[in-house]
Design an enzyme around this catalytic site. Sequence first.
Site, PDB file in Angstrom:
ATOM      1  N   ARG A 248       0.919  -1.399   0.227  1.00 51.66           N
ATOM      2  CA  ARG A 248      -0.229   0.144   0.212  1.00 51.66           C
ATOM      3  C   ARG A 248       1.185   1.395   0.082  1.00 51.66           C
ATOM      4  O   ARG A 248       1.412   1.006   1.103  1.00 51.66           O
ATOM      5  CB  ARG A 248      -0.908   0.052   0.743  1.00 51.66           C
ATOM      6  CG  ARG A 248      -1.973   1.212   1.385  1.00 51.66           C
ATOM      7  CD  ARG A 248      -2.885   1.113   2.172  1.00 51.66           C
ATOM      8  NE  ARG A 248      -2.154   1.669   3.665  1.00 51.66           N
ATOM      9  CZ  ARG A 248      -2.571   2.267   4.475  1.00 51.66           C
ATOM     10  NH1 ARG A 248      -4.331   1.882   4.808  1.00 51.66           N
ATOM     11  NH2 ARG A 248      -2.367   2.961   4.981  1.00 51.66           N
TER      12      ARG A 248
ATOM     13  N   TYR B 257      -2.353  11.321   8.370  1.00 48.78           N
ATOM     14  CA  TYR B 257      -2.887   9.873   8.185  1.00 48.78           C
ATOM     15  C   TYR B 257      -2.181   8.704   7.418  1.00 48.78           C
ATOM     16  O   TYR B 257      -2.271   8.775   6.544  1.00 48.78           O
ATOM     17  CB  TYR B 257      -4.180   9.125   8.452  1.00 48.78           C
ATOM     18  CG  TYR B 257      -4.654   8.370   7.663  1.00 48.78           C
ATOM     19  CD1 TYR B 257      -5.097   7.082   8.717  1.00 48.78           C
ATOM     20  CD2 TYR B 257      -5.159   8.164   6.672  1.00 48.78           C
ATOM     21  CE1 TYR B 257      -5.411   5.444   7.584  1.00 48.78           C
ATOM     22  CE2 TYR B 257      -5.418   7.330   5.691  1.00 48.78           C
ATOM     23  CZ  TYR B 257      -5.068   5.709   6.519  1.00 48.78           C
ATOM     24  OH  TYR B 257      -5.327   4.476   5.900  1.00 48.78           O
TER      25      TYR B 257
ATOM     26  N   ASP C  59      -5.124   4.164   0.148  1.00 50.43           N
ATOM     27  CA  ASP C  59      -6.400   3.497   0.265  1.00 50.43           C
ATOM     28  C   ASP C  59      -6.671   5.671   0.985  1.00 50.43           C
ATOM     29  O   ASP C  59      -6.269   6.172   1.836  1.00 50.43           O
ATOM     30  CB  ASP C  59      -5.793   3.773   1.864  1.00 50.43           C
ATOM     31  CG  ASP C  59      -6.979   3.871   2.963  1.00 50.43           C
ATOM     32  OD1 ASP C  59      -8.401   4.075   2.474  1.00 50.43           O
ATOM     33  OD2 ASP C  59      -6.863   2.873   4.263  1.00 50.43           O
TER      34      ASP C  59
ATOM     35  N   HIS D 236      -9.504   7.115   2.213  1.00 49.34           N
ATOM     36  CA  HIS D 236      -9.834   7.196   3.688  1.00 49.34           C
ATOM     37  C   HIS D 236     -10.987   7.876   3.934  1.00 49.34           C
ATOM     38  O   HIS D 236     -10.676   8.969   4.242  1.00 49.34           O
ATOM     39  CB  HIS D 236      -9.100   7.619   4.701  1.00 49.34           C
ATOM     40  CG  HIS D 236      -8.688   6.898   5.959  1.00 49.34           C
ATOM     41  ND1 HIS D 236      -9.601   6.829   6.790  1.00 49.34           N
ATOM     42  CD2 HIS D 236      -7.860   5.884   6.162  1.00 49.34           C
ATOM     43  CE1 HIS D 236      -9.029   6.164   7.618  1.00 49.34           C
ATOM     44  NE2 HIS D 236      -8.054   5.200   7.219  1.00 49.34           N
TER      45      HIS D 236
ATOM     46  N   GLU E   5      -9.249   2.446  -2.128  1.00 48.22           N
ATOM     47  CA  GLU E   5      -9.786   1.767  -1.127  1.00 48.22           C
ATOM     48  C   GLU E   5     -10.750   2.891  -0.663  1.00 48.22           C
ATOM     49  O   GLU E   5      -9.984   4.278  -0.340  1.00 48.22           O
ATOM     50  CB  GLU E   5      -9.011   1.360   0.002  1.00 48.22           C
ATOM     51  CG  GLU E   5      -9.379   1.341   1.649  1.00 48.22           C
ATOM     52  CD  GLU E   5      -8.659   0.374   2.626  1.00 48.22           C
ATOM     53  OE1 GLU E   5      -7.052   0.257   2.511  1.00 48.22           O
ATOM     54  OE2 GLU E   5      -9.004   0.658   3.767  1.00 48.22           O
TER      55      GLU E   5
ATOM     56  N   GLU F 258     -13.807  -1.497   5.629  1.00 53.51           N
ATOM     57  CA  GLU F 258     -13.043  -1.586   6.748  1.00 53.51           C
ATOM     58  C   GLU F 258     -14.402  -0.862   7.729  1.00 53.51           C
ATOM     59  O   GLU F 258     -13.701  -1.140   9.263  1.00 53.51           O
ATOM     60  CB  GLU F 258     -12.204  -0.975   7.799  1.00 53.51           C
ATOM     61  CG  GLU F 258     -12.387   0.255   7.272  1.00 53.51           C
ATOM     62  CD  GLU F 258     -10.521   1.100   6.820  1.00 53.51           C
ATOM     63  OE1 GLU F 258      -9.358   0.881   6.466  1.00 53.51           O
ATOM     64  OE2 GLU F 258     -10.134   2.152   7.965  1.00 53.51           O
TER      65      GLU F 258
ATOM     66  N   ARG G 287     -13.880  -5.343   1.895  1.00 48.77           N
ATOM     67  CA  ARG G 287     -12.675  -4.708   3.856  1.00 48.77           C
ATOM     68  C   ARG G 287     -13.533  -5.025   4.947  1.00 48.77           C
ATOM     69  O   ARG G 287     -12.774  -4.794   5.418  1.00 48.77           O
ATOM     70  CB  ARG G 287     -12.321  -3.300   3.795  1.00 48.77           C
ATOM     71  CG  ARG G 287     -11.666  -3.450   2.141  1.00 48.77           C
ATOM     72  CD  ARG G 287     -10.014  -3.354   2.231  1.00 48.77           C
ATOM     73  NE  ARG G 287      -9.636  -2.165   3.295  1.00 48.77           N
ATOM     74  CZ  ARG G 287      -8.320  -2.612   4.212  1.00 48.77           C
ATOM     75  NH1 ARG G 287      -8.009  -4.321   3.700  1.00 48.77           N
ATOM     76  NH2 ARG G 287      -7.575  -1.879   4.292  1.00 48.77           N
TER      77      ARG G 287
ATOM     78  N   GLU H 174      -3.954  -7.372   4.090  1.00 55.36           N
ATOM     79  CA  GLU H 174      -3.697  -6.648   5.426  1.00 55.36           C
ATOM     80  C   GLU H 174      -2.888  -6.948   5.954  1.00 55.36           C
ATOM     81  O   GLU H 174      -3.858  -7.785   7.360  1.00 55.36           O
ATOM     82  CB  GLU H 174      -4.607  -5.225   5.162  1.00 55.36           C
ATOM     83  CG  GLU H 174      -3.727  -3.807   6.144  1.00 55.36           C
ATOM     84  CD  GLU H 174      -4.452  -3.036   6.225  1.00 55.36           C
ATOM     85  OE1 GLU H 174      -5.820  -3.674   6.605  1.00 55.36           O
ATOM     86  OE2 GLU H 174      -3.696  -1.968   6.268  1.00 55.36           O
TER      87      GLU H 174
ATOM     88  N   TRP I  96     -12.857  11.877   7.552  1.00 52.80           N
ATOM     89  CA  TRP I  96     -11.539  10.782   7.652  1.00 52.80           C
ATOM     90  C   TRP I  96     -11.275   9.332   7.777  1.00 52.80           C
ATOM     91  O   TRP I  96     -12.139   9.009   8.265  1.00 52.80           O
ATOM     92  CB  TRP I  96     -11.284  11.357  10.355  1.00 52.80           C
ATOM     93  CG  TRP I  96      -9.576  10.362  10.316  1.00 52.80           C
ATOM     94  CD1 TRP I  96      -8.364  11.775   9.418  1.00 52.80           C
ATOM     95  CD2 TRP I  96      -9.000   9.585  10.575  1.00 52.80           C
ATOM     96  NE1 TRP I  96      -7.394  10.095   9.640  1.00 52.80           N
ATOM     97  CE2 TRP I  96      -7.595   9.025  10.518  1.00 52.80           C
ATOM     98  CE3 TRP I  96      -9.858   8.113  10.269  1.00 52.80           C
ATOM     99  CZ2 TRP I  96      -7.044   7.974  10.520  1.00 52.80           C
ATOM    100  CZ3 TRP I  96      -8.901   6.662  11.191  1.00 52.80           C
ATOM    101  CH2 TRP I  96      -7.435   7.568  10.719  1.00 52.80           C
TER     102      TRP I  96
HETATM  103  O1  EZ4 Z   1      -7.783   3.652   9.659  1.00 54.96           O
HETATM  104  O2  EZ4 Z   1      -7.108   0.645  11.314  1.00 54.96           O
HETATM  105  O3  EZ4 Z   1      -6.671   0.375   5.826  1.00 54.96           O
HETATM  106  N1  EZ4 Z   1      -6.193   0.628   7.162  1.00 54.96           N
HETATM  107  C1  EZ4 Z   1      -6.816   1.378   7.905  1.00 54.96           C
HETATM  108  C2  EZ4 Z   1      -7.196   1.705   9.066  1.00 54.96           C
HETATM  109  C3  EZ4 Z   1      -7.673   2.574  10.232  1.00 54.96           C
HETATM  110  C4  EZ4 Z   1      -7.674   1.696  11.617  1.00 54.96           C
HETATM  111  C5  EZ4 Z   1      -8.961   2.143  11.941  1.00 54.96           C
HETATM  112  O4  EZ4 Z   1      -9.023   1.647  13.220  1.00 54.96           O
HETATM  113  O5  EZ4 Z   1      -8.183   2.452   7.017  1.00 54.96           O
HETATM  114  O6  EZ4 Z   1      -5.522   2.514   9.522  1.00 54.96           O
HETATM  115 CO    CO Z   2      -8.710   1.808   5.424  1.00 50.12          CO
END
Ligand code: EZ4
Ligand code: CO
Length: 412
Positions: free
Chosen positions: A147, A159, A220, A222, A246, A272, A293, A349, A412
């Site tokens: 990733r 992040y 990702d 996010h 993702e 997720e 996911r 993952e 986020w």
């Molecule tokens: O932000 O696990 O794909 N993985 C992620 C992670 C999530 C955290 C949230 O608890 O996006 O880093």
């Molecule tokens: Co994620």
Amino acid sequence: MRIDKAEVIVTSPDRNFVTLRLTTDEGHVGLGDATLNGRELAVVAYLKEHVVPLLLGRDPAAIEDIWQFLYRGAYWRRGPVTMAAIAAVDMALWDIKGKAAGMPVYQLLGGASRKGLLAYGHASGKTTDELFDSVRAHLEQGYRAIRIQTGVPGLKAIYGIASQGADAGDADVRYDHEPARRGALPVEEDWDTRAYLRHLPGVFEAVRNEFGPEIPLLHDGHHRMTPIQAAKLGRSLEPYDLFWLEDCTPAENQEALRLVRQHTTTPLAIGEIFNTVWDFKDIIREQLIDYVRGAVTHMGGISPLKKTLDYAAMYQIKSGMHGPTDISPVGMAAAMHLGLAIHNFGIQEYMQHGARTNEVFQQSFTWADGMLHPGDQPGLGVTLDVDEAGKYPYAQAYLPYNRLHDGTMHDW
Ligand code: EZ4
Ligand code: CO
């Protein structure tokens, strides 16, 4: 057989974990992961106050009936707290069933469909040079899928970017593996989607030029884009042949993916933060995603995630189970047993837990040549060292959040 003890164990070796530990009158011990990052103690209360008293005296063999009893019997269904609690029960019961049968859980789920599980790691860097170093380090560790997350010029902190940990000067802050941070309050970061959309395609171009066309690359988003922004990003990344993009849009609005899908052939992964098959139902049936996911820990356990993935299989949609470090070694083991057994496994993952976590949770899985395998111990193959766990009391920790430059809270 009867369940005669149910304990909820909270430990914080490298980060917080919540574990349900069931003991039967025949001496079998089952473990389940109930960790909900940043809201851990809500699940502890749910388990201790409302689940443990309902479990004592029950037959642990009746996994499906106990699951339905906890899900339907509460009247208040779904939601991350409820489903993490039920997930822990489900995992612990599969663990006990495996130990009683003398078989690893994947055998109970139908046996191995493959030799091992392709896993991806998280490379990141504030700059492209730092990112390249991180990719190289992952390749040296044997990762065969990676990733890619990167800093964006003009933004201070994003992040999942490794170098922020070093800046923070705190050895306990594992930004390289996980963005949650210990402290009384969450950390604020900044965000600008237009700057991100301008920057990211060039990063992927540089990574492909440096590391070649073969390695599967993931990204990702996010939940940070609008549907039209996500469509634009997906299209602009097409030349770099992503394994998946993702969480391109906020997960609550599943219809958003229709628009994204119409505009790009970049594969999409989502889920997720989903809790049940109901969150996936329409996007699977309409074939709006390519990878599920969902985590065993947050989808209510092995039983419901297997049903969801069997449903996804009818549409050639594969698994991509969430595996950050906030999934405990127990939750990771459950994911590996399930992933080994199902036909439509896609990728797992795998971020790797810290040394202290691995001392608290002794594990039987193997990691070699970029592949995971859950091992062949009866049950899930994880034991919890209760004395070791006791050395690390709960420590408040939060995920960061972000605001736009004018102060507006952003996804986020
Ligand atoms: O932000 O696990 O794909 N993985 C992620 C992670 C999530 C955290 C949230 O608890 O996006 O880093
Ligand atoms: Co994620």
